[in-house]
Every structure is written in structure tokens, then in C-alpha cells.
Design a protein around this motif. Structure first.
Motif, PDB file in Angstrom:
ATOM      1  N   GLY A   1       0.896  -1.229  -0.071  1.00  0.00           N
ATOM      2  CA  GLY A   1      -0.022  -0.025   0.029  1.00  0.00           C
ATOM      3  C   GLY A   1       0.775   1.393  -0.107  1.00  0.00           C
ATOM      4  O   GLY A   1       0.443   2.380  -0.440  1.00  0.00           O
ATOM      5  N   GLU A   2       2.130   1.250   0.616  1.00  0.00           N
ATOM      6  CA  GLU A   2       2.974   2.183   0.499  1.00  0.00           C
ATOM      7  C   GLU A   2       3.718   2.295  -0.700  1.00  0.00           C
ATOM      8  O   GLU A   2       4.664   3.163  -1.136  1.00  0.00           O
ATOM      9  CB  GLU A   2       4.064   2.217   1.505  1.00  0.00           C
ATOM     10  N   GLY A   3       3.829   1.260  -1.619  1.00  0.00           N
ATOM     11  CA  GLY A   3       4.257   1.450  -2.972  1.00  0.00           C
ATOM     12  C   GLY A   3       5.689   0.753  -2.584  1.00  0.00           C
ATOM     13  O   GLY A   3       6.616   0.924  -3.761  1.00  0.00           O
ATOM     14  N   ARG A   4       5.943   0.041  -1.853  1.00  0.00           N
ATOM     15  CA  ARG A   4       7.233  -0.558  -1.384  1.00  0.00           C
ATOM     16  C   ARG A   4       7.407  -1.885  -2.079  1.00  0.00           C
ATOM     17  O   ARG A   4       8.692  -2.322  -2.390  1.00  0.00           O
ATOM     18  CB  ARG A   4       7.477  -0.674   0.064  1.00  0.00           C
ATOM     19  N   GLY A   5       6.339  -2.494  -2.721  1.00  0.00           N
ATOM     20  CA  GLY A   5       6.609  -3.369  -3.369  1.00  0.00           C
ATOM     21  C   GLY A   5       7.315  -3.441  -4.762  1.00  0.00           C
ATOM     22  O   GLY A   5       7.676  -4.145  -5.448  1.00  0.00           O
ATOM     23  N   GLU A   6       7.620  -2.091  -5.017  1.00  0.00           N
ATOM     24  CA  GLU A   6       8.305  -2.060  -6.311  1.00  0.00           C
ATOM     25  C   GLU A   6       9.790  -2.055  -6.133  1.00  0.00           C
ATOM     26  O   GLU A   6      10.463  -2.084  -7.027  1.00  0.00           O
ATOM     27  CB  GLU A   6       7.888  -0.681  -7.114  1.00  0.00           C
ATOM     28  N   GLU A   7      10.224  -1.801  -5.020  1.00  0.00           N
ATOM     29  CA  GLU A   7      11.677  -1.983  -4.658  1.00  0.00           C
ATOM     30  C   GLU A   7      12.164  -3.213  -4.881  1.00  0.00           C
ATOM     31  O   GLU A   7      11.642  -4.142  -4.205  1.00  0.00           O
ATOM     32  CB  GLU A   7      12.106  -1.244  -3.261  1.00  0.00           C
ATOM     33  N   ALA A   8      13.308  -3.549  -5.478  1.00  0.00           N
ATOM     34  CA  ALA A   8      13.839  -4.951  -5.956  1.00  0.00           C
ATOM     35  C   ALA A   8      13.977  -5.819  -4.412  1.00  0.00           C
ATOM     36  O   ALA A   8      13.611  -6.957  -4.715  1.00  0.00           O
ATOM     37  CB  ALA A   8      15.080  -4.690  -6.707  1.00  0.00           C
ATOM     38  N   LYS A   9      14.593  -5.267  -3.606  1.00  0.00           N
ATOM     39  CA  LYS A   9      14.655  -5.967  -2.534  1.00  0.00           C
ATOM     40  C   LYS A   9      13.463  -6.255  -1.848  1.00  0.00           C
ATOM     41  O   LYS A   9      13.354  -7.649  -1.259  1.00  0.00           O
ATOM     42  CB  LYS A   9      15.853  -5.440  -1.460  1.00  0.00           C
ATOM     43  N   ALA A  10      12.679  -5.395  -1.565  1.00  0.00           N
ATOM     44  CA  ALA A  10      11.410  -5.582  -1.050  1.00  0.00           C
ATOM     45  C   ALA A  10      10.607  -6.560  -1.829  1.00  0.00           C
ATOM     46  O   ALA A  10      10.084  -7.525  -1.298  1.00  0.00           O
ATOM     47  CB  ALA A  10      10.625  -4.427  -0.753  1.00  0.00           C
ATOM     48  N   LYS A  11      10.616  -6.536  -3.141  1.00  0.00           N
ATOM     49  CA  LYS A  11       9.997  -7.321  -4.096  1.00  0.00           C
ATOM     50  C   LYS A  11      10.271  -8.780  -3.954  1.00  0.00           C
ATOM     51  O   LYS A  11       9.210  -9.753  -3.996  1.00  0.00           O
ATOM     52  CB  LYS A  11      10.171  -7.014  -5.511  1.00  0.00           C
ATOM     53  N   VAL A  12      11.534  -9.007  -3.888  1.00  0.00           N
ATOM     54  CA  VAL A  12      11.919 -10.634  -3.464  1.00  0.00           C
ATOM     55  C   VAL A  12      11.421 -10.999  -2.141  1.00  0.00           C
ATOM     56  O   VAL A  12      10.895 -12.142  -2.165  1.00  0.00           O
ATOM     57  CB  VAL A  12      13.605 -10.422  -3.364  1.00  0.00           C
ATOM     58  N   GLU A  13      11.217 -10.106  -1.008  1.00  0.00           N
ATOM     59  CA  GLU A  13      10.717 -10.595   0.145  1.00  0.00           C
ATOM     60  C   GLU A  13       9.218 -10.923   0.168  1.00  0.00           C
ATOM     61  O   GLU A  13       8.801 -11.859   0.627  1.00  0.00           O
ATOM     62  CB  GLU A  13      11.091  -9.913   1.401  1.00  0.00           C
ATOM     63  N   ILE A  14       8.611 -10.076  -0.742  1.00  0.00           N
ATOM     64  CA  ILE A  14       7.205 -10.170  -0.922  1.00  0.00           C
ATOM     65  C   ILE A  14       6.884 -11.258  -1.735  1.00  0.00           C
ATOM     66  O   ILE A  14       5.914 -12.108  -1.319  1.00  0.00           O
ATOM     67  CB  ILE A  14       6.685  -8.660  -1.695  1.00  0.00           C
ATOM     68  N   GLU A  15       7.606 -11.768  -2.603  1.00  0.00           N
ATOM     69  CA  GLU A  15       7.238 -13.119  -3.392  1.00  0.00           C
ATOM     70  C   GLU A  15       7.577 -14.217  -2.471  1.00  0.00           C
ATOM     71  O   GLU A  15       6.727 -15.179  -2.634  1.00  0.00           O
ATOM     72  CB  GLU A  15       7.977 -12.780  -4.768  1.00  0.00           C
ATOM     73  N   ALA A  16       8.577 -14.242  -1.826  1.00  0.00           N
ATOM     74  CA  ALA A  16       8.691 -15.147  -0.922  1.00  0.00           C
ATOM     75  C   ALA A  16       7.834 -15.417   0.242  1.00  0.00           C
ATOM     76  O   ALA A  16       7.458 -16.531   0.428  1.00  0.00           O
ATOM     77  CB  ALA A  16      10.393 -15.040  -0.180  1.00  0.00           C
ATOM     78  N   PHE A  17       7.380 -14.373   0.554  1.00  0.00           N
ATOM     79  CA  PHE A  17       6.027 -14.449   1.711  1.00  0.00           C
ATOM     80  C   PHE A  17       4.826 -15.078   0.736  1.00  0.00           C
ATOM     81  O   PHE A  17       4.214 -15.978   1.409  1.00  0.00           O
ATOM     82  CB  PHE A  17       5.875 -13.119   2.045  1.00  0.00           C
TER      83      PHE A  17
END
Length: 191
Positions: A108-124
């Protein structure tokens, strides 16, 4: 030779995770991280990197905590899925769970676009998807892949509702409907 670390990285990471979960990424300042962790900004940067890298580490820490929670569920099949949802609903009054899911909130904060965050989100997402698929497999439910994705989407939306209402009780009506769905989904014949 550099100075020896005098703090526990895991404790600092736990404190940073709670800070990001409570405040959100954008609103979290290094001053707040210093106050929550008891470390200087320089120590945080030396240990974890910049704010984006620390946030990705916090997401990974959160994912690991959820993985441990899933592993602790003793029920199997549909009962395991329902137990996971009920654990969310039964969170103590002082739990950050009443603020929703840290990872979903970060989207919701747009953090899903950051590459490092994106990896963690997908792993979750994969962690949860696999948990749901395995539980549905144990029940011999047909179409377990699409149904696991449905449950994941249900959880995603429920977390947003929890955040909006400020209470994990927002998930209670969802649990009843999920229970009905799980009971009504067709099973494959067992040999």
C-alpha cells in the motif's frame, strides 16, 4: 581492525521490524529506528545498510516469523488453514496484527516496487501459497492450486480490512465463509 559488535543483530532487526510495522516505511525515520533499536544510525547502516535494505531485512524477518508460526500449527488439512486464520483473529489487544500484515501494508505504500522488497514479498506469497496448497492436498480437494490462490487473495484482502478497521476481529466473518467453502469444495476419490 574494526570494533567488535556489542549488540544482537536479531534483537535490532526485531525492533526495526516492529517500528516499520507500527509506523510504515515512509513514516519511519532513522531517528525512530535509533530509538526503537537503541542503536545509532551509523551502527544500523553498518550492520544492515540503507533504509531500503533494512526494510527488506525486516520483511524477511517477518516472513521467517510467519513461517515459524505456520510450522507450529499442529492441525492438518482444512483445519490447519482455519487455525491460521483464527490465530490472526485471536491476536492479543497489544499485537501489531491489529495494524494488518506488514508485508501487505508495504504494498500500500508502494514498497513492492523496490527490488529487495519485491523479492521478500514474493517469498512471503510463496510461503503462504505452499502452506495452503499442502493443506488442500491433505484434504484431496480438487483444483488445489487455484483454491490456494483464492485463499491467499482472501487473506490479502482480509489484512487490508484489518488495517482499515484497526482490529483483527474484521477477519471473523471471513473465517466462517472460508470454513463453508472448505467444507463444500469437491474432493478427489481416494484409492
Amino acid at each position: 581492525m574494526g570494533r567488535k559488535k556489542t549488540f544482537a543483530e536479531q534483537d535490532a532487526l526485531e525492533a526495526a521490524t516492529r517500528c516499520f510495522w507500527s509506523e510504515g516505511f515512509a513514516a519511519t525515520t532513522f531517528q525512530q529506528l535509533e530509538a526503537h533499536t537503541g542503536l545509532s544510525g551509523r551502527s544500523l547502516i553498518n550492520c544492515f545498510g540503507d533504509k531500503d535494505t533494512l526494510f527488506a531485512a525486516a520483511l524477511g524477518h517477518y516472513r521467517q516469523a510467519v513461517a515459524e508460526e505456520l510450522a507450529s500449527i499442529t492441525e492438518s488439512g482444512a483445519a490447519a488453514i482455519l487455525r491460521f486464520f483464527r490465530k490472526i483473529a485471536d491476536a492479543p489487544a497489544d499485537s501489531l496484527r491489529h495494524r494488518g500484515c506488514l508485508i501487505i501494508n508495504s504494498l500500500g505504500e508502494g514498497r513492492g516496487e523496490e527490488a529487495k522488497a519485491k523479492v521478500e514479498i514474493e517469498a512471503f506469497r510463496q510461503l503462504l501459497r505452499q502452506f495452503f496448497r499442502e493443506a488442500l492436498r491433505q484434504e484431496s480437494i480438487k483444483g488445489k492450486k487455484s483454491k490456494a490462490d483464492f485463499i491467499l487473495t482472501l487473506l490479502w484482502g482480509s489484512s487490508s480490512e484489518i488495517r482499515q478497521q484497526g482490529s483483527t476481529q474484521a477477519i471473523v466473518p471471513v473465517i466462517k465463509t472460508l470454513e463453508e467453502c472448505l467444507a463444500s469444495w469437491p474432493r478427489t476419490a481416494k484409492a
